[in-house]
Scaffold this motif. Structure first.
Motif, PDB file in Angstrom:
ATOM      1  N   ARG A  33       0.869  -1.178   0.000  1.00 14.65           N
ATOM      2  CA  ARG A  33       0.000   0.000   0.000  1.00 14.65           C
ATOM      3  C   ARG A  33       0.898   1.217   0.000  1.00 14.65           C
ATOM      4  NH1 ARG A  33      -4.862  -2.065   2.033  1.00 14.65           N
ATOM      5  NH2 ARG A  33      -5.695  -3.122   0.253  1.00 14.65           N
ATOM      6  N   SER A  34       0.425   2.263  -0.655  1.00 13.82           N
ATOM      7  CA  SER A  34       1.191   3.508  -0.657  1.00 13.82           C
ATOM      8  C   SER A  34       0.379   4.584   0.051  1.00 13.82           C
ATOM      9  CB  SER A  34       1.530   3.939  -2.084  1.00 13.82           C
ATOM     10  OG  SER A  34       0.362   4.224  -2.807  1.00 13.82           O
ATOM     11  N   PHE A  35       1.101   5.503   0.661  1.00 13.04           N
ATOM     12  CA  PHE A  35       0.488   6.579   1.437  1.00 13.04           C
ATOM     13  C   PHE A  35       1.172   7.892   1.088  1.00 13.04           C
ATOM     14  CE2 PHE A  35       0.478   2.651   3.886  1.00 13.04           C
ATOM     15  CZ  PHE A  35      -0.878   2.481   4.103  1.00 13.04           C
ATOM     16  N   GLU A  36       0.372   8.901   0.813  1.00 15.65           N
ATOM     17  CA  GLU A  36       0.910  10.230   0.508  1.00 15.65           C
ATOM     18  C   GLU A  36       1.247  10.948   1.812  1.00 15.65           C
ATOM     19  OE1 GLU A  36       1.331  11.315  -2.786  1.00 15.65           O
ATOM     20  OE2 GLU A  36       0.749   9.245  -3.193  1.00 15.65           O
ATOM     21  N   MET A  37       2.403  11.600   1.818  1.00 14.89           N
ATOM     22  CA  MET A  37       2.838  12.353   2.990  1.00 14.89           C
ATOM     23  C   MET A  37       3.321  13.729   2.544  1.00 14.89           C
ATOM     24  SD  MET A  37       4.910   9.451   5.153  1.00 14.89           S
ATOM     25  CE  MET A  37       4.534  10.091   6.793  1.00 14.89           C
ATOM     26  N   LYS A  38       3.358  14.648   3.487  1.00 13.81           N
ATOM     27  CA  LYS A  38       3.882  15.990   3.234  1.00 13.81           C
ATOM     28  C   LYS A  38       4.792  16.381   4.385  1.00 13.81           C
ATOM     29  CE  LYS A  38       0.168  18.535   5.489  1.00 13.81           C
ATOM     30  NZ  LYS A  38      -0.757  19.637   5.383  1.00 13.81           N
ATOM     31  N   ARG A  39       5.604  17.414   4.153  1.00 13.31           N
ATOM     32  CA  ARG A  39       6.481  17.923   5.207  1.00 13.31           C
ATOM     33  C   ARG A  39       5.631  18.394   6.377  1.00 13.31           C
ATOM     34  NH1 ARG A  39      11.654  17.020   5.670  1.00 13.31           N
ATOM     35  NH2 ARG A  39      11.982  18.968   6.704  1.00 13.31           N
ATOM     36  N   THR A  40       6.094  18.089   7.560  1.00 15.19           N
ATOM     37  CA  THR A  40       5.440  18.584   8.764  1.00 15.19           C
ATOM     38  C   THR A  40       5.896  20.022   8.970  1.00 15.19           C
ATOM     39  OG1 THR A  40       5.505  16.376   9.698  1.00 15.19           O
ATOM     40  CG2 THR A  40       5.123  18.167  11.223  1.00 15.19           C
ATOM     41  N   ARG A  41       4.954  20.882   9.280  1.00 14.59           N
ATOM     42  CA  ARG A  41       5.298  22.291   9.501  1.00 14.59           C
ATOM     43  C   ARG A  41       5.625  22.528  10.965  1.00 14.59           C
ATOM     44  NH1 ARG A  41       1.848  26.381   6.312  1.00 14.59           N
ATOM     45  NH2 ARG A  41       3.817  27.436   6.598  1.00 14.59           N
ATOM     46  N   PRO A  42       6.515  23.462  11.229  1.00 11.01           N
ATOM     47  CA  PRO A  42       6.810  23.792  12.622  1.00 11.01           C
ATOM     48  C   PRO A  42       5.566  24.376  13.284  1.00 11.01           C
ATOM     49  CG  PRO A  42       8.311  24.926  11.104  1.00 11.01           C
ATOM     50  CD  PRO A  42       7.286  24.241  10.278  1.00 11.01           C
ATOM     51  N   PRO A  43       5.432  24.205  14.579  1.00 13.22           N
ATOM     52  CA  PRO A  43       4.269  24.777  15.270  1.00 13.22           C
ATOM     53  C   PRO A  43       4.321  26.303  15.269  1.00 13.22           C
ATOM     54  CG  PRO A  43       5.829  23.858  16.843  1.00 13.22           C
ATOM     55  CD  PRO A  43       6.333  23.505  15.473  1.00 13.22           C
ATOM     56  N   TYR A  44       3.179  26.910  15.436  1.00 11.55           N
ATOM     57  CA  TYR A  44       3.085  28.378  15.361  1.00 11.55           C
ATOM     58  C   TYR A  44       3.966  29.081  16.380  1.00 11.55           C
ATOM     59  CZ  TYR A  44       0.168  28.440  19.542  1.00 11.55           C
ATOM     60  OH  TYR A  44      -0.287  28.316  20.824  1.00 11.55           O
ATOM     61  N   TRP A  45       4.258  28.436  17.502  1.00 10.44           N
ATOM     62  CA  TRP A  45       5.040  29.099  18.543  1.00 10.44           C
ATOM     63  C   TRP A  45       6.541  29.057  18.278  1.00 10.44           C
ATOM     64  CZ3 TRP A  45       2.223  24.612  19.431  1.00 10.44           C
ATOM     65  CH2 TRP A  45       2.955  23.461  19.693  1.00 10.44           C
ATOM     66  N   GLN A  46       6.960  28.385  17.235  1.00 12.42           N
ATOM     67  CA  GLN A  46       8.373  28.414  16.850  1.00 12.42           C
ATOM     68  C   GLN A  46       8.502  29.380  15.678  1.00 12.42           C
ATOM     69  OE1 GLN A  46      10.077  24.551  16.305  1.00 12.42           O
ATOM     70  NE2 GLN A  46       9.896  24.087  18.473  1.00 12.42           N
TER      71      GLN A  46
ATOM     72  N   SER B  24      11.272  31.230  14.646  1.00 11.86           N
ATOM     73  CA  SER B  24      12.606  31.611  14.185  1.00 11.86           C
ATOM     74  C   SER B  24      12.604  31.760  12.662  1.00 11.86           C
ATOM     75  CB  SER B  24      13.647  30.576  14.617  1.00 11.86           C
ATOM     76  OG  SER B  24      13.398  29.352  13.977  1.00 11.86           O
ATOM     77  N   PRO B  25      13.485  32.634  12.141  1.00 13.64           N
ATOM     78  CA  PRO B  25      13.581  32.773  10.681  1.00 13.64           C
ATOM     79  C   PRO B  25      13.952  31.429  10.049  1.00 13.64           C
ATOM     80  CG  PRO B  25      14.909  34.443  11.811  1.00 13.64           C
ATOM     81  CD  PRO B  25      14.410  33.484  12.850  1.00 13.64           C
ATOM     82  N   ASN B  26      13.385  31.156   8.922  1.00  9.81           N
ATOM     83  CA  ASN B  26      13.646  29.911   8.182  1.00  9.81           C
ATOM     84  C   ASN B  26      13.301  28.654   8.983  1.00  9.81           C
ATOM     85  OD1 ASN B  26      14.688  31.308   5.927  1.00  9.81           O
ATOM     86  ND2 ASN B  26      16.668  31.476   6.960  1.00  9.81           N
ATOM     87  N   ALA B  27      12.317  28.758   9.869  1.00 15.01           N
ATOM     88  CA  ALA B  27      11.942  27.607  10.702  1.00 15.01           C
ATOM     89  C   ALA B  27      11.590  26.402   9.844  1.00 15.01           C
ATOM     90  CB  ALA B  27      10.783  27.973  11.618  1.00 15.01           C
ATOM     91  N   GLU B  28      10.898  26.623   8.730  1.00 14.13           N
ATOM     92  CA  GLU B  28      10.502  25.486   7.882  1.00 14.13           C
ATOM     93  C   GLU B  28      11.710  24.809   7.254  1.00 14.13           C
ATOM     94  OE1 GLU B  28       7.181  25.411   5.270  1.00 14.13           O
ATOM     95  OE2 GLU B  28       6.193  26.997   6.392  1.00 14.13           O
TER      96      GLU B  28
END
Length: 170
Positions: free
Chosen positions: A105-118, A120-124
């Motif tokens: 089985r295959s599953f689509e995934m995406k990058r997890t985003r940093p939480p709103y409270w982090q 810092s510049p370039n956090a992603e």
């Protein structure tokens, strides 16, 4: 003796899963292949859950995120896309019914985003670069349940031949 025999039988029945990762444009595809054992024939259900990293986030600072926000955040590089392939609302887990030996089985995934409270510049950009995807796979068949933990590398193999390619003279 009966207990030992039951444990041996359960161990022989343990599903052998091969998990792989394919980078796509802005997403990745995770494959779960049920390799065996042949006599198992299938599992009735497979749950794949994204695990967090090993950092302890139990200390809560005044004015910081709530324990619920911390627990809801996926602390790793990738998450399932909510609603796609039956993934839950936060992209932590997906369950499929029935998987036969020799099938995947295959599953689509995406990058997890940093939480709103982090903030810092370039956090992603800095958010878990090249960290493995930590997974818990739960297979069920009849009254048997197996829990298998895997770590999947997110490193993209480097093609050495591409470095040696030269444009032909025209």
């Amino acid at each position: 003796m009966a207990r030992i025999e039951a444990e041996r039988w359960a161990a022989e029945q343990t599903p052998k899963l091969v998990v792989s990762f394919e980078p796509l444009f802005r997403r990745v595809r995770l494959y779960v292949f049920l390799e065996g054992p042949q006599h198992l024939k299938s599992v009735e259900s497979l749950t794949v859950e994204v695990l967090n990293d090993d950092h302890d986030r139990s200390v809560n600072r005044p004015g910081g995120p709530t324990p619920e926000e911390i627990n809801t955040q996926i602390w790793g590089p990738y998450q399932f896309i909510p609603g796609v392939n039956g993934a839950d609302d936060i992209g932590r887990r997906v369950t499929v019914r029935s998987l036969n030996v020799g099938s995947s089985r295959s599953f689509e995934m995406k990058r997890t985003r940093p939480p709103y409270w982090q903030t810092s510049p370039n956090a992603e950009v800095k958010w878990y670069p090249h960290h493995p995807i930590r997974l818990r796979l739960i297979c069920r068949h009849g009254d048997q349940e197996w829990v298998i933990v895997k770590s999947v590398s997110t490193e993209v193999p480097h093609d050495e031949d591409a470095d040696q390619y030269e444009e032909p003279d025209v």
